[in-house]
Motif scaffolding. Structure first.
Motif, mmCIF file in Angstrom:
data_model
loop_
_atom_site.group_PDB
_atom_site.id
_atom_site.type_symbol
_atom_site.label_atom_id
_atom_site.label_comp_id
_atom_site.label_asym_id
_atom_site.label_seq_id
_atom_site.Cartn_x
_atom_site.Cartn_y
_atom_site.Cartn_z
ATOM 1 N N VAL A 91 33.787 39.652 42.622
ATOM 2 C CA VAL A 91 34.738 40.104 41.604
ATOM 3 C C VAL A 91 35.850 39.079 41.417
ATOM 4 O O VAL A 91 36.278 38.805 40.285
ATOM 5 C CB VAL A 91 35.318 41.479 41.987
ATOM 6 C CG1 VAL A 91 36.578 41.792 41.176
ATOM 7 C CG2 VAL A 91 34.273 42.565 41.765
ATOM 8 N N ASN A 116 36.602 37.427 37.895
ATOM 9 C CA ASN A 116 37.915 37.607 37.278
ATOM 10 C C ASN A 116 38.422 36.320 36.643
ATOM 11 O O ASN A 116 39.160 36.348 35.654
ATOM 12 C CB ASN A 116 38.931 38.096 38.315
ATOM 13 C CG ASN A 116 38.970 39.608 38.429
ATOM 14 O OD1 ASN A 116 38.549 40.313 37.519
ATOM 15 N ND2 ASN A 116 39.466 40.106 39.545
ATOM 16 N N GLU A 168 39.409 37.466 32.976
ATOM 17 C CA GLU A 168 40.829 37.675 32.746
ATOM 18 C C GLU A 168 41.333 36.936 31.516
ATOM 19 O O GLU A 168 42.373 37.282 30.965
ATOM 20 C CB GLU A 168 41.648 37.272 33.980
ATOM 21 C CG GLU A 168 41.786 38.374 35.006
ATOM 22 C CD GLU A 168 42.466 39.611 34.438
ATOM 23 O OE1 GLU A 168 43.610 39.503 33.974
ATOM 24 O OE2 GLU A 168 41.849 40.686 34.442
ATOM 25 N N ARG A 225 43.365 45.341 36.953
ATOM 26 C CA ARG A 225 43.406 43.920 36.646
ATOM 27 C C ARG A 225 44.519 43.274 37.452
ATOM 28 O O ARG A 225 45.558 43.893 37.691
ATOM 29 C CB ARG A 225 43.631 43.704 35.148
ATOM 30 C CG ARG A 225 42.487 44.185 34.269
ATOM 31 C CD ARG A 225 42.784 43.939 32.802
ATOM 32 N NE ARG A 225 43.061 42.532 32.538
ATOM 33 C CZ ARG A 225 43.508 42.072 31.372
ATOM 34 N NH1 ARG A 225 43.734 42.929 30.376
ATOM 35 N NH2 ARG A 225 43.736 40.785 31.196
ATOM 36 N N LEU A 278 35.705 46.339 37.697
ATOM 37 C CA LEU A 278 35.480 45.189 36.834
ATOM 38 C C LEU A 278 34.323 45.451 35.881
ATOM 39 O O LEU A 278 34.410 45.147 34.682
ATOM 40 C CB LEU A 278 35.194 43.938 37.661
ATOM 41 C CG LEU A 278 34.797 42.706 36.846
ATOM 42 C CD1 LEU A 278 35.947 42.260 35.950
ATOM 43 C CD2 LEU A 278 34.329 41.566 37.739
#
Length: 496
Positions: free
Chosen positions: A161, A165, A169, A180, A268
């Motif tokens: 993850v 990210n 993101e 987040r 996620l």
């Protein structure tokens, strides 16, 4: 490292803000907040994960620069160091998975376990374990199913993850707040309150997705992931996790849809799913179809939308139902409501003789159309009453179990519980509710202490001294939402 590919869903630029109104929730989200978060390294901590390495900085930069890039080599970022950091980010008291191995037991030979896990992952020999199904009570009396993964699966999921990210993101939109890095529930609450105050909101859609985590379509999820991820090894890992099944009462059951709620990777994956199903679609819909202001804030699978015009709100709701049906989702018919809400709602409803504006709940607070002392519109937020009652019942049960502990031990525990409650619920306008919660905690403690012995001579005078000594006073812990929201979107720390 990456290749270029075309997304199946083109993104239309967002509707520009009105020049006469300061940019609010749904406007600054388009990039302002996202840039602030993704331009900096991930904050250390259990919820945010470790600091992002220079290798992931490069991944992030490519993802930001090229929105069509598909990453073909990501798994090599999951090394032993990242796995080790993921292990230390796991809560030590977390319940074990189906193998019964606790966090402490796994850590007794940590380096050997991590090297073995790393080798199996990169050789393709890793196999995901099924989740252990447990149920926790919800505030409304129902049971919420959770999937408890093994420690090994938690470690690997957290590490993967963190890598993903770095890609997502820079893609996720600003009105997405749930799970987040650098974002929390109060950031979402601030954005919603600011949007309703500063934009022309007269109608609110209080939406609830029915059984979201158990309804994710695995095939659609794979297609969404492939928009950005071309590393087959990472995609196979995710497929293993969502297809591992669940173990309940000793019986294994397949999981052909859904993602285990409680697994490290599930938040996620849920955000990715809703990014393509909801967020990008909302941005397009607002640009193409809305005739007035539209505000939306999403926290995981919980979202609220505000509209200037009733016609826009009704059309949005109808279109959203069709959109969700395409991807295996459904709005809960009993929990999804379109209500008249905003600065003009009270006056408009009074003119029609239909009573006060309805309220809606979001992230633990009931939102109410209120007024300041000067008669100006004010979005008042108070603790959801059923949440407070459920928490008090939980405290009462714990007090009975701790009844014979020394008073200082009980006092320290109650103080920590109350500090946690204040840290979340002590927002402007909610002081009466948090004060009432403190009062009720004191009464429950008094009853528990009185039952320690038939000869107990504890009276309210002495109890008042104990409450004053141990229980923190109710006071406002948060600034006004628009103040913190403005500071946040300008990239400055709220405490400076």
């Amino acid at each position: 490292m990456h290749e270029r590919g075309k997304s199946d869903s083109p993104v239309v630029p967002a509707k520009p803000p009105n020049n006469a109104v300061q940019a609010a929730a749904e406007v600054v989200e388009e990039r302002g907040l996202a840039k602030e978060n993704t331009a900096s390294t991930t904050r250390p901590g259990r919820s945010a994960g470790p600091g992002v390495s220079s290798g992931l900085d490069r991944v992030r930069e490519i993802a930001r620069r090229d929105k069509d890039a598909r990453f073909t080599a990501l798994l090599h970022h999951v090394d032993v160091d990242r796995l080790r950091t993921a292990y230390w980010a796991i809560r030590p008291q977390a319940a074990p998975g189906v193998d019964g191995v606790t966090w402490a037991e796994y850590g007794q030979d940590l380096e050997a376990n991590l090297r073995d896990l790393h080798a199996r992952v990169h050789s393709g020999a890793y196999r995901a374990s099924p989740s252990r199904r447990v149920y926790i009570p919800k505030a409304d009396g129902r049971q919420r199913p959770l999937g408890i993964a093994t420690v090994e699966d938690k470690v690997l999921q957290r590490a993967v993850v963190e890598v993903l990210n770095a890609v997502y993101e820079v893609d996720f939109l600003g009105f997405s707040y749930g799970f987040r890095p650098g974002r929390g529930p109060h950031d979402a609450l601030d954005a919603l309150a600011t949007g309703i105050k500063r934009k022309k909101v007269n109608w609110v859609l209080d939406a609830d997705i029915r059984d979201f985590f158990t309804s994710l379509d695995h095939d659609w999820l794979a297609k969404f992931l492939e928009h950005r991820i071309a590393d087959k090894r990472v995609l196979r890992l995710i497929r293993k996790w969502v297809s591992a099944g669940v173990l309940e009462d000793g019986a294994w059951a397949a999981s052909e849809v859904g993602a285990p709620q409680g697994a490290s990777a599930s938040p996620l994956l849920a955000n990715v799913y809703l990014h393509y199903v909801l967020d990008r679609w909302v941005r397009q819909w607002r640009s193409r179809h809305a005739h007035g202001d539209v505000v939306i804030v999403r926290f995981a699978d919980d979202f609220v939308a505000g509209f200037e015009h009733q016609g826009d709100a009704q059309q949005f709701l109808a279109d959203l139902r069709e959109r969700f049906a395409t991807f295996g989702l459904e709005l809960h018919p009993d929990k999804t409501r379109l209500i008249e809400f905003g600065r003009h709602a009270a006056r408009a409803r009074a003119a029609r003789g239909v009573g006060k504006p309805e309220t809606f709940d979001f992230l633990g607070f009931t939102h109410i159309c209120g007024k300041t002392k000067n008669g100006w519109f004010w979005l008042k937020r108070i603790t959801i009453s059923k949440r407070m009652r459920a928490k008090l019942r939980e405290i009462n049960i714990s007090l009975k179990q701790r009844r014979h502990q020394p008073i200082p031990v009980q006092g320290q525990w109650l103080a920590s519980v109350l500090r946690g409650h204040l840290a979340y619920y002590a927002v402007p306008g909610n002081t009466d509710a948090v004060a009432a919660f403190r009062t009720q905690v004191g009464r429950l403690w008094f009853k528990a202490l009185r039952r320690r012995s038939q000869r107990n001579r504890l009276n309210w005078t002495r109890m008042g001294r104990l409450v004053t000594r141990w229980l923190p006073a109710a006071r406002m812990m948060h600034p006004f939402p628009e103040v913190r929201f403005d500071v946040r979107i300008q990239g400055r720390s709220p405490v400076r």
